[in-house]
Every structure is written in structure tokens, then in C-alpha cells.
Design an enzyme around this catalytic site. Structure first.
Site, PDB file in Angstrom:
ATOM      1  N   GLY A 194     -14.483  -8.245 -29.396  1.00  0.00           N
ATOM      2  CA  GLY A 194     -14.796  -7.673 -30.704  1.00  0.00           C
ATOM      3  C   GLY A 194     -13.764  -6.640 -31.128  1.00  0.00           C
ATOM      4  N   SER A 252     -19.417   3.201 -35.539  1.00  0.00           N
ATOM      5  CA  SER A 252     -18.637   2.196 -34.803  1.00  0.00           C
ATOM      6  C   SER A 252     -17.151   2.534 -34.850  1.00  0.00           C
ATOM      7  CB  SER A 252     -18.867   0.809 -35.414  1.00  0.00           C
ATOM      8  OG  SER A 252     -17.845  -0.073 -34.995  1.00  0.00           O
ATOM      9  N   LYS A 310     -23.622  -6.601 -29.346  1.00  0.00           N
ATOM     10  CA  LYS A 310     -22.470  -6.519 -28.440  1.00  0.00           C
ATOM     11  C   LYS A 310     -22.142  -7.933 -27.923  1.00  0.00           C
ATOM     12  CE  LYS A 310     -21.550  -2.224 -28.810  1.00  0.00           C
ATOM     13  NZ  LYS A 310     -20.288  -1.859 -29.466  1.00  0.00           N
ATOM     14  N   ASP A 370     -21.071   1.425 -24.230  1.00  0.00           N
ATOM     15  CA  ASP A 370     -20.821   0.280 -23.343  1.00  0.00           C
ATOM     16  C   ASP A 370     -21.503   0.431 -21.981  1.00  0.00           C
ATOM     17  OD1 ASP A 370     -19.292  -0.959 -25.260  1.00  0.00           O
ATOM     18  OD2 ASP A 370     -17.404  -0.148 -24.508  1.00  0.00           O
ATOM     19  N   LYS A 411      -9.426  -0.160 -21.551  1.00  0.00           N
ATOM     20  CA  LYS A 411      -9.340  -1.342 -22.417  1.00  0.00           C
ATOM     21  C   LYS A 411      -9.053  -0.940 -23.862  1.00  0.00           C
ATOM     22  CE  LYS A 411     -13.114  -4.013 -22.800  1.00  0.00           C
ATOM     23  NZ  LYS A 411     -13.616  -4.214 -24.161  1.00  0.00           N
ATOM     24  N   GLN A 467     -14.918   0.581 -33.863  1.00  0.00           N
ATOM     25  CA  GLN A 467     -14.191  -0.626 -34.287  1.00  0.00           C
ATOM     26  C   GLN A 467     -14.077  -0.673 -35.804  1.00  0.00           C
ATOM     27  OE1 GLN A 467     -16.023  -4.042 -32.454  1.00  0.00           O
ATOM     28  NE2 GLN A 467     -15.454  -3.382 -30.387  1.00  0.00           N
TER      29      GLN A 467
HETATM   30  C1  S3P Z   1     -14.520  -0.115 -28.875  1.00  0.00           C
HETATM   31  C2  S3P Z   1     -15.575   0.320 -29.601  1.00  0.00           C
HETATM   32  C3  S3P Z   1     -16.984   0.061 -29.253  1.00  0.00           C
HETATM   33  C4  S3P Z   1     -17.139  -0.508 -27.847  1.00  0.00           C
HETATM   34  C5  S3P Z   1     -16.084  -1.501 -27.511  1.00  0.00           C
HETATM   35  C6  S3P Z   1     -14.691  -0.895 -27.637  1.00  0.00           C
HETATM   36  C7  S3P Z   1     -13.142   0.234 -29.315  1.00  0.00           C
HETATM   37  O1  S3P Z   1     -17.531  -0.850 -30.183  1.00  0.00           O
HETATM   38  O2  S3P Z   1     -18.412  -1.087 -27.690  1.00  0.00           O
HETATM   39  O3  S3P Z   1     -16.231  -1.972 -26.179  1.00  0.00           O
HETATM   40  O4  S3P Z   1     -12.186   0.075 -28.528  1.00  0.00           O
HETATM   41  O5  S3P Z   1     -13.002   0.703 -30.448  1.00  0.00           O
HETATM   42  P1  S3P Z   1     -18.227  -0.301 -31.542  1.00  0.00           P
HETATM   43  O6  S3P Z   1     -17.280   0.613 -32.127  1.00  0.00           O
HETATM   44  O7  S3P Z   1     -18.446  -1.481 -32.445  1.00  0.00           O
HETATM   45  O8  S3P Z   1     -19.505   0.320 -31.089  1.00  0.00           O
END
Ligand code: S3P
Length: 440
Positions: A94, A167, A347, A320, A21, A169
Site C-alpha cells: 500500500g 494516514s 490493511k 502496524d 521499510k 500514506q
Molecule cells: C506507512 C504508513 C502506514 C503503515 C504502513 C507504512 C508509510 O499506513 O500502516 O505500513 O510508510 O507511510 P497508513 O498511513 O495508511 O496508516
């Protein structure tokens, strides 16, 4: 709609992991701003990723599906992303919301950003605040939640930033804004998180440096004003989705499961390390590579699991996987202790509360902590028989259904719809392995 997973004697078979993903979102975003046409194969066509595809198209990229998992994307290149004629709906995702906010911030555009009930409760201040420092502007309810109106700028200032949370993200958001900023953006993370943005940006021709900082810190620098070049990407299989099938094999009374084509990346493999510490025998065989990642086939068979304290150093690389780790812990002998995982509270649901409720309603002893939980393992199949509230959280839904395959009584969930956000083939794959999961 209620779905129920009935206990089965074994889970057995071979499944090819669905596309990752995180890599799927990034492949669409990066090819959508690149200077030319990229082909993507093995794309995860889950609802979250499809929202990113629609968002990139609304912002001016030419995004076309050419076959199952195969997409052709012609990026906007030097012309840049434009204001969309519609609201950008990130649904449940997110990753889509936070990465796209960073990407959009570096172009002179205006956009209304919305999401579903779960996403509209999640904190966006963690990305709004660095993006505002760079010069982007936001209008929101004051609490930093969707819906949000974003005004980007082609003259963002590069910043030095150390996010409060480990994080990927937030890191990715700032790096993507930095790609179009004036100057060099430097991001220091408190401990390494998934590195797909860094690796894939390099694949698209960007220059960035990654070096260790003090302690566990890691420093990433990206120079602004770089135009990405198109590249063809083969998406590796998703270790987070594979974890559900591997967990199913580990708790099954007998049998064994092979999951093929799984990305092997040390920023993502914490669950497999934690399971090994709990006594799981998980084999891995190298099978090649895709998008700069090693690919492996994973094999697992049922076996006695022991409760353990999960080292906090593994938290980021299994962020996750805690719902499904909690399922292993329910079957294990002894206590499993999770600490340092307060990020789980924000989450797709408050995952600490949702995990605790999932186990409790199925007769498993569990203690809630501010930053984690303690599971008192049943040293074998837990009672089951509960109806689990999923709170619009795909990973709670899948974990509960995995638990039902080997509990003493069936396990139900209140809603299976969200599973399609990350693993649309989950029920089909589980059936292939012998699970008995049905509506009602
Ligand atoms: C993700 C980062 C994670 C993860 C999410 C996918 C990404 O979140 O939980 O399912 O693709 O960068 P965080 O970075 O906020 O922990």
C-alpha cells in the site's frame, strides 16, 4: 505452505534490526527524482521495497544494487519521470502504491498500476480523490481499486486538504504531488502520523513547514516546483520489525533479547509505550543517528504482563503493531482493550477480523468490535495448537509464529510467503534467538 512455530524454553540473543521499510521506500523514490546520484545503504531488500525500486527504474531513474543493502540511484532531475513501457506492479504494498501515485501524478505520464490479490482489495479513493482535485486523471473499476490507469500532469494545482483518515500514506501522497504542483499545498492531518516524508524530503533539500493546528491537528505546507538534490542516506533499523523480536522476548518463559540499531521516532514508538503500560520492562540505549533519526538498542526480557486499555492517542504510532500487541495481550493477565483503530480493517488484510481469528483458533478469548477488539488474557501461555489464516498479511503471519514460541502447543500458519514483503530475515533471526519454526 504451512509453517509451524513450536514452543521453546527461551528466546535469547542479539539481532541487528533490518532497514526500515517506510524509509527504504522513500529513499528510493526521492533519490529517483533528485537531480543527480545518491547512495543508499542499509536498504530493506524486502519484496515491497523491491517493487518500488523496479517502479522507479521503469519510470526513468537509474537504480542499481551495488552490494548487500547498498544501492546507487541516479534521479531523473529536471527531465522528470516518463511513462513506463510496462505495468507498474506494487505487489502487496500500500505504501508503494499510494506514495508512487502522488509522485507520478506531478509528471505528464501515463501508467497502468497493478497489485496482488490483497492490494487489489484496498481502497485507493483516499488518494485518487485529492489527486483528481489537483488535476490528475484516473481510470478504474469505479470502486477506486487497482488496477488503475493514471494520467499525470506537469501543471497540477496546489490544494488545501484534510484527509478523513490519520494516514501517513495519504499525507505523503498529497505532499509528493504538491512538490510538483503550481502553488503551495497545505495538508492538515487530524493527528500526527509517521513523519518520514517530511524529514526525508528536507534531507533531499526540499523546503516544507510543519506546525501544530487546533486540537491534535498538524499542518504541513509544501511549495510546488522544487527540484530535490541528491543525498546519501543510511536507513535506520525498523521499529515495526523489532517489535516482533521484542514481543518474543516478553512472552518467553526466560531469556532476553537485544535488538540493535532501531530507529527511535515518536511517530513510530506506540507499541513500546503500550507494552510498557502492560508492565514490560524494555530498555533503550542511545547509539547514534542515521538519516536524521536517533538510533537505539532495545533490550527486553520475559516478565508478567497485565492487560490494559490502549489509549487512542497511541493508535497512529503503533498502527502496524496491533497483531503483535494482540499476542502480548493473549499472555497478559486481564483484559486488553483496543478502540479507535478502524483503519486496521483496510490493511494488508482486515486485521481486526484476522487478529480475532488468530487468537480464537489458539484458544484465547477475544471479542471483535467495529473499531478494535478486546482480548481476555490467559495470565500465562495460551493453549495454542491452531492453524492461523494469514490472508496474505505478513504481520499476521509473523505474529502467529511469535505466539507459537511460548504457547502451550505449536502454532501454525497457512502461508509464510508474505513475510518476505517486509522482513525477509525474520525466520533466520528467530532461529538465531532459539525459535523452532519449520515448514509443515
Ligand atoms: C506507512 C504508513 C502506514 C503503515 C504502513 C507504512 C508509510 O499506513 O500502516 O505500513 O510508510 O507511510 P497508513 O498511513 O495508511 O496508516
Amino acid at each position: 505452505m504451512v509453517w509451524t512455530s513450536h514452543p521453546v524454553p527461551r528466546l535469547q540473543g542479539v539481532i541487528r534490526a533490518p532497514g526500515d521499510k517506510s524509509c527504504s521506500h522513500r529513499a528510493l523514490m526521492f533519490s529517483g527524482i533528485a537531480n543527480g546520484t545518491s547512495e543508499i545503504s542499509g536498504l530493506l531488500e524486502g519484496a515491497d521495497v523491491m517493487n518500488t525500486a523496479r517502479a522507479m527504474a521503469a519510470l526513468g531513474a537509474d537504480v542499481k544494487k551495488t552490494g548487500p543493502g547498498s544501492w546507487t540511484v541516479t534521479g531523473v532531475g529536471a527531465a522528470g519521470l516518463k511513462s513506463p513501457g510496462e505495468d507498474i506492479d506494487f505487489g502487496n504494498s500500500g505504501t508503494a502504491a499510494r506514495l508512487m501515485m502522488g509522485l507520478m501524478a506531478g509528471y505528464p505520464l501515463e501508467a497502468n498500476l497493478i497489485g496482488d490479490e490483497s492490494l487489489s482489495k484496498r481502497p485507493m479513493n483516499r488518494v485518487i480523490s485529492p489527486l483528481e482535485r489537483m488535476g490528475a486523471r484516473f481510470k478504474h473499476d469505479g470502486a477506486g481499486k487497482l488496477p488503475i490507469r493514471l494520467s499525470g500532469s506537469s501543471t497540477l494545482d496546489a490544494i488545501e486538504y484534510a484527509p478523513e483518515q490519520a494516514s501517513a500514506q495519504v499525507k505523503s501522497c498529497v505532499l509528493l504531488a504538491g512538490l510538483n504542483a503550481v502553488g503551495t499545498t497545505r495538508l492538515t492531518e487530524s493527528r500526527p502520523t509517521r513523519d518520514h516524508t517530511e524529514k526525508m524530503l528536507r534531507g533531499f533539500g526540499a523546503r516544507l513547514s510543519v506546525r501544530p493546528g487546533s486540537g491534535n491537528r498538524q499542518v504541513v505546507e509544501i511549495e510546488g516546483g522544487q527540484l530535490l538534490q541528491p543525498v546519501d542516506t543510511v536507513i535506520p533499523g525498523d521499529p515495526s520489525s523489532a517489535a516482533f523480536l521484542i514481543a518474543g522476548a516478553l512472552i518467553s518463559p526466560s531469556g532476553g533479547v537485544v535488538v540493535e540499531n532501531v530507529m527511535s521516532n515518536e511517530t513510530r514508538d506506540g507499541f513500546f509505550q503500550a507494552a510498557a503500560r502492560m508492565g514490560a520492562a524494555i530498555g533503550a540505549e542511545d547509539t547514534g543517528d542515521a538519516a536524521g533519526e536517533r538510533l537505539i538498542d532495545l533490550q527486553a526480557a520475559s516478565g508478567g504482563l497485565k492487560g490494559r486499555a490502549i489509549p487512542e492517542t497511541l493508535v497512529a504510532s503503533m498502527i502496524d503493531e496491533f497483531p503483535v500487541l494482540a499476542v502480548l495481550a493473549a499472555f497478559a493477565e486481564g483484559e486488553t482493550v483496543v478502540t479507535g483503530a478502524e483503519e486496521l480493517r483496510v490493511k494488508e488484510s482486515d486485521r481486526i477480523a484476522a487478529i480475532v481469528a488468530m487468537l480464537r483458533v489458539n484458544g484465547v478469548g477475544v471479542e471483535e468490535r467495529a473499531d478494535g477488539f478486546v482480548v481476555l488474557g490467559c495470565a500465562g501461555p495460551p493453549p495454542g495448537g491452531g492453524l492461523v489464516e494469514t490472508h496474505h498479511d505478513h504481520r499476521i503471519a509473523m505474529s502467529a509464529l511469535v505466539m507459537g514460541t511460548a504457547s502451550r502447543n505449536p502454532v501454525s500458519i497457512d502461508d509464510a510467503a508474505m513475510i518476505a514483503t517486509s522482513y525477509p530475515d525474520f525466520a533466520a533471526h528467530m532461529h538465531e534467538l532459539g525459535a523452532d519454526i519449520r515448514e509443515g
